[in-house]
Design a protein around this motif. Sequence first.
Motif, mmCIF file in Angstrom:
data_model
loop_
_atom_site.group_PDB
_atom_site.id
_atom_site.type_symbol
_atom_site.label_atom_id
_atom_site.label_comp_id
_atom_site.label_asym_id
_atom_site.label_seq_id
_atom_site.Cartn_x
_atom_site.Cartn_y
_atom_site.Cartn_z
ATOM 1 N N MET A 172 26.800 26.326 38.891
ATOM 2 C CA MET A 172 27.939 25.716 38.192
ATOM 3 C C MET A 172 29.112 26.701 38.168
ATOM 4 N N LYS A 173 30.292 26.204 38.577
ATOM 5 C CA LYS A 173 31.459 27.080 38.647
ATOM 6 C C LYS A 173 31.937 27.463 37.253
ATOM 7 N N ARG A 174 32.173 28.744 37.073
ATOM 8 C CA ARG A 174 32.611 29.247 35.759
ATOM 9 C C ARG A 174 34.085 28.944 35.533
ATOM 10 N N HIS A 175 34.427 28.482 34.328
ATOM 11 C CA HIS A 175 35.813 28.178 33.982
ATOM 12 C C HIS A 175 36.641 29.467 33.913
ATOM 13 N N GLN A 176 37.768 29.470 34.603
ATOM 14 C CA GLN A 176 38.683 30.607 34.576
ATOM 15 C C GLN A 176 39.589 30.488 33.358
ATOM 16 N N VAL A 177 39.491 31.458 32.452
ATOM 17 C CA VAL A 177 40.301 31.422 31.233
ATOM 18 C C VAL A 177 41.773 31.566 31.590
ATOM 19 N N THR A 178 42.621 30.750 30.993
ATOM 20 C CA THR A 178 44.054 30.779 31.264
ATOM 21 C C THR A 178 44.832 31.060 29.988
ATOM 22 N N ILE A 179 46.134 31.234 30.156
ATOM 23 C CA ILE A 179 47.024 31.428 29.005
ATOM 24 C C ILE A 179 46.981 30.204 28.091
ATOM 25 N N VAL A 180 46.850 29.033 28.701
ATOM 26 C CA VAL A 180 46.781 27.797 27.913
ATOM 27 C C VAL A 180 45.595 27.825 26.943
ATOM 28 N N TYR B 112 39.670 37.211 29.711
ATOM 29 C CA TYR B 112 40.845 36.720 30.422
ATOM 30 C C TYR B 112 41.278 37.736 31.473
ATOM 31 N N GLN B 113 41.534 37.268 32.690
ATOM 32 C CA GLN B 113 42.003 38.114 33.785
ATOM 33 C C GLN B 113 43.443 37.750 34.111
ATOM 34 N N ARG B 114 44.312 38.708 33.993
ATOM 35 C CA ARG B 114 45.726 38.451 34.272
ATOM 36 C C ARG B 114 45.941 38.177 35.760
ATOM 37 N N ASN B 115 46.779 37.231 36.059
ATOM 38 C CA ASN B 115 47.156 36.918 37.436
ATOM 39 C C ASN B 115 48.308 37.837 37.832
ATOM 40 N N MET B 116 47.939 38.982 38.422
ATOM 41 C CA MET B 116 48.946 39.992 38.723
ATOM 42 C C MET B 116 49.961 39.503 39.752
ATOM 43 N N LEU B 117 49.522 38.635 40.677
ATOM 44 C CA LEU B 117 50.450 38.114 41.669
ATOM 45 C C LEU B 117 51.536 37.278 40.991
ATOM 46 N N ALA B 118 51.107 36.414 40.062
ATOM 47 C CA ALA B 118 52.086 35.580 39.363
ATOM 48 C C ALA B 118 53.035 36.431 38.530
ATOM 49 N N ILE B 119 52.468 37.435 37.859
ATOM 50 C CA ILE B 119 53.299 38.321 37.027
ATOM 51 C C ILE B 119 54.311 39.067 37.884
ATOM 52 N N SER B 120 53.875 39.542 39.062
ATOM 53 C CA SER B 120 54.768 40.299 39.938
ATOM 54 C C SER B 120 55.904 39.430 40.457
ATOM 55 N N LEU B 121 55.634 38.141 40.663
ATOM 56 C CA LEU B 121 56.676 37.242 41.130
ATOM 57 C C LEU B 121 57.750 37.054 40.063
ATOM 58 N N ILE B 122 57.331 37.093 38.796
ATOM 59 C CA ILE B 122 58.275 36.933 37.692
ATOM 60 C C ILE B 122 59.036 38.225 37.425
ATOM 61 N N THR B 123 58.312 39.334 37.333
ATOM 62 C CA THR B 123 58.905 40.613 36.940
ATOM 63 C C THR B 123 59.421 41.428 38.119
ATOM 64 N N ARG B 124 59.028 41.022 39.355
ATOM 65 C CA ARG B 124 59.345 41.788 40.561
ATOM 66 C C ARG B 124 58.731 43.180 40.522
ATOM 67 N N LYS B 125 57.664 43.315 39.754
ATOM 68 C CA LYS B 125 56.913 44.573 39.687
ATOM 69 C C LYS B 125 55.423 44.263 39.770
ATOM 70 N N THR B 126 54.679 45.180 40.381
ATOM 71 C CA THR B 126 53.224 45.013 40.444
ATOM 72 C C THR B 126 52.503 45.952 39.488
ATOM 73 N N ASN B 127 53.268 46.842 38.843
ATOM 74 C CA ASN B 127 52.681 47.871 37.990
ATOM 75 C C ASN B 127 51.594 48.646 38.733
ATOM 76 N N THR B 128 51.905 48.937 39.988
ATOM 77 C CA THR B 128 50.994 49.710 40.843
ATOM 78 C C THR B 128 51.782 50.789 41.564
ATOM 79 N N ILE B 129 51.244 52.009 41.583
ATOM 80 C CA ILE B 129 51.854 53.073 42.383
ATOM 81 C C ILE B 129 50.866 53.517 43.450
#
Length: 337
Positions: free
Chosen positions: A1-9, A49-66
């Motif tokens: 059974m596929k596990r539900h991915q927790v979202t902001i909603v 909850y796992q943050r969607n870093m790709l979505a966040i980077s599209l909004i902030t234009r940052k990946t918070n990665t060096i």
Amino acid sequence: MKRHQVTIVDIAKALNLSKSTVSRALTGHPSVKEDTRQAVLELAEKMDYQRNMLAISLITRKTNTIGIIVPEFTSSYFPNMTIGAQEVASKAGYNTVICQSNESYETEVANTKVMLANQVDGILVSLSKETRNFDHLKIFQRKGIPIVFFNRVCDDMDVPKVIVDDFEGAYKAVSHLLERGRKRIAHLSGPTSLRISEKRLNGYKAALKKHNVPYDENLVIPYDLNTDMVHIYVTHLLSLPQPPDAIFAINDPTAIEIIQVIKKKGLRVPEDIAVVGFSNDFASGLIHPSLTTVAQPVKEIGRTAAQLLLDQINRDVTDWKSIIRVLKTELIVRESS
């Protein structure tokens, strides 16, 4: 059974908050009250909850990665530098992508492509011994991605740099040998492509001049940091009509190998030949005899470089191009001298 991915909603419904409030709380927005932010973070952790870093980077234009590129991980030197850099990056909420070039220019170029593919916000670089062309690094400048060089730096690029006083360190090391009565001090120096090789050689020469000992070019051997070659070079030095009574090495791995070769030749360290290294590698205090060396504040180099990078990313520094941080060294006297 596929596990539900927790979202902001899901988090918003559980706490009876709006999606925008939860989103701002997760990204540390100052408009969110502290008690609300804590409630969101605690529930997010509880719900895995796992943050969607790709979505966040599209909004902030940052990946918070060096990105961090170093030439090798065979000694403790660069791993400890990397640990220092990670400490600062992690505290500031940044992830790190780490690559090592294995002292290869081609691999270093490939490493930079990995960094660009991961859309890093900035990059820390210590050059390989083969690097003489810097086009692959200038790409970051053209894209407006901050870059900081540490330890092995590029003078052709006007970016921040973190180094130690290699000249002073070498000067102290050779002066120590001269003050112990050594007169024929050989030097296994590094590749001529590296600025640290030039500075340490100049420190070596300055110490000889200060103590009125003539410079003998026959006692200086540049080599490519391949310790497999040390046996050949030390054998050559010992076969000279006037062999050296001390050897100053470009780094500790070289110095440790020198000691092993000298012992295999049936000679004693330091009675017959004294040896001094540079960097205070972890193994330098474990070998017998223990190695006299020039210690560098390795983790502090990494921390300083990472902070300079974050300052650029966050625009906390305006005149960052001219910044050069020069950290001090310390001579640690052990049994080998």
